[in-house]
Design a protein around this motif. Structure first.
Motif, PDB file in Angstrom:
ATOM      1  N   GLU A   1      61.492 109.915  29.526  1.00  0.00           N
ATOM      2  CA  GLU A   1      62.299 109.355  30.601  1.00  0.00           C
ATOM      3  C   GLU A   1      62.035 110.156  31.862  1.00  0.00           C
ATOM      4  OE1 GLU A   1      66.416 108.569  29.848  1.00  0.00           O
ATOM      5  OE2 GLU A   1      66.030 108.261  27.720  1.00  0.00           O
ATOM      6  N   ALA A   2      61.751 109.452  32.945  1.00  0.00           N
ATOM      7  CA  ALA A   2      61.486 110.106  34.225  1.00  0.00           C
ATOM      8  C   ALA A   2      61.575 109.073  35.325  1.00  0.00           C
ATOM      9  CB  ALA A   2      60.108 110.752  34.212  1.00  0.00           C
ATOM     10  N   GLU A   3      61.695 109.551  36.518  1.00  0.00           N
ATOM     11  CA  GLU A   3      61.643 108.664  37.675  1.00  0.00           C
ATOM     12  C   GLU A   3      60.270 108.838  38.310  1.00  0.00           C
ATOM     13  OE1 GLU A   3      64.901 108.861  40.397  1.00  0.00           O
ATOM     14  OE2 GLU A   3      66.303 109.318  38.775  1.00  0.00           O
ATOM     15  N   TYR A   4      59.542 107.764  38.381  1.00  0.00           N
ATOM     16  CA  TYR A   4      58.216 107.809  38.977  1.00  0.00           C
ATOM     17  C   TYR A   4      57.859 106.421  39.474  1.00  0.00           C
ATOM     18  CZ  TYR A   4      56.690 105.710  34.612  1.00  0.00           C
ATOM     19  OH  TYR A   4      56.541 104.888  33.535  1.00  0.00           O
ATOM     20  N   GLU A   5      56.899 106.373  40.336  1.00  0.00           N
ATOM     21  CA  GLU A   5      56.391 105.123  40.897  1.00  0.00           C
ATOM     22  C   GLU A   5      55.103 104.767  40.161  1.00  0.00           C
ATOM     23  OE1 GLU A   5      56.446 101.989  43.745  1.00  0.00           O
ATOM     24  OE2 GLU A   5      57.882 103.620  43.620  1.00  0.00           O
ATOM     25  N   PRO A   6      55.067 103.643  39.449  1.00  0.00           N
ATOM     26  CA  PRO A   6      53.829 103.280  38.752  1.00  0.00           C
ATOM     27  C   PRO A   6      52.721 102.936  39.751  1.00  0.00           C
ATOM     28  CG  PRO A   6      55.450 101.524  38.556  1.00  0.00           C
ATOM     29  CD  PRO A   6      56.127 102.669  39.257  1.00  0.00           C
ATOM     30  N   CYS A   7      51.502 103.133  39.337  1.00  0.00           N
ATOM     31  CA  CYS A   7      50.368 102.823  40.208  1.00  0.00           C
ATOM     32  C   CYS A   7      50.248 101.310  40.391  1.00  0.00           C
ATOM     33  CB  CYS A   7      49.076 103.383  39.618  1.00  0.00           C
ATOM     34  SG  CYS A   7      48.447 102.477  38.188  1.00  0.00           S
ATOM     35  N   GLY A   8      49.447 100.905  41.355  1.00  0.00           N
ATOM     36  CA  GLY A   8      49.254  99.490  41.642  1.00  0.00           C
ATOM     37  C   GLY A   8      48.735  98.704  40.453  1.00  0.00           C
ATOM     38  N   PHE A   9      47.894  99.317  39.649  1.00  0.00           N
ATOM     39  CA  PHE A   9      47.343  98.623  38.488  1.00  0.00           C
ATOM     40  C   PHE A   9      48.411  98.406  37.421  1.00  0.00           C
ATOM     41  CE2 PHE A   9      43.610 100.718  40.360  1.00  0.00           C
ATOM     42  CZ  PHE A   9      42.843  99.591  40.606  1.00  0.00           C
TER      43      PHE A   9
END
Length: 82
Positions: free
Chosen positions: A11-19
């Motif tokens: 569990e974490a807060e992150y922004e997934p890459c465009g792909f």
């Protein structure tokens, strides 16, 4: 994120890459495009779609990744020194 095999969960807060944010249909098109080494004719053959549909799917993919897909615009020229 959870591993389907062992059940490990991260569990974490992150922004997934465009792909990672691509729709399933765009992700499949991208796989086909890469497998065909960017050859639209090969993409047409593999997907069984006409050239215009393949180009449209490519434009949709480019836009979904956050880029301008308007290929009718001329490339920007670099400023020249006078």
């Amino acid at each position: 994120m959870t591993c389907g095999s062992c059940g490990t969960r991260i569990e974490a807060e992150y922004e997934p890459c465009g792909f990672c944010r691509l729709s399933p249909s765009s992700a499949e098109f991208l796989k086909t495009f890469v497998r065909s080494r960017g050859n639209i004719k090969e993409v047409e053959r593999e997907l069984g779609i006409p050239y215009t549909a393949a180009r449209s799917k490519l434009a949709d993919l480019i836009e979904e990744l956050g880029y301008d897909s308007d290929i009718s615009k001329p490339a920007r020229k670099r400023p020249t020194r006078e």
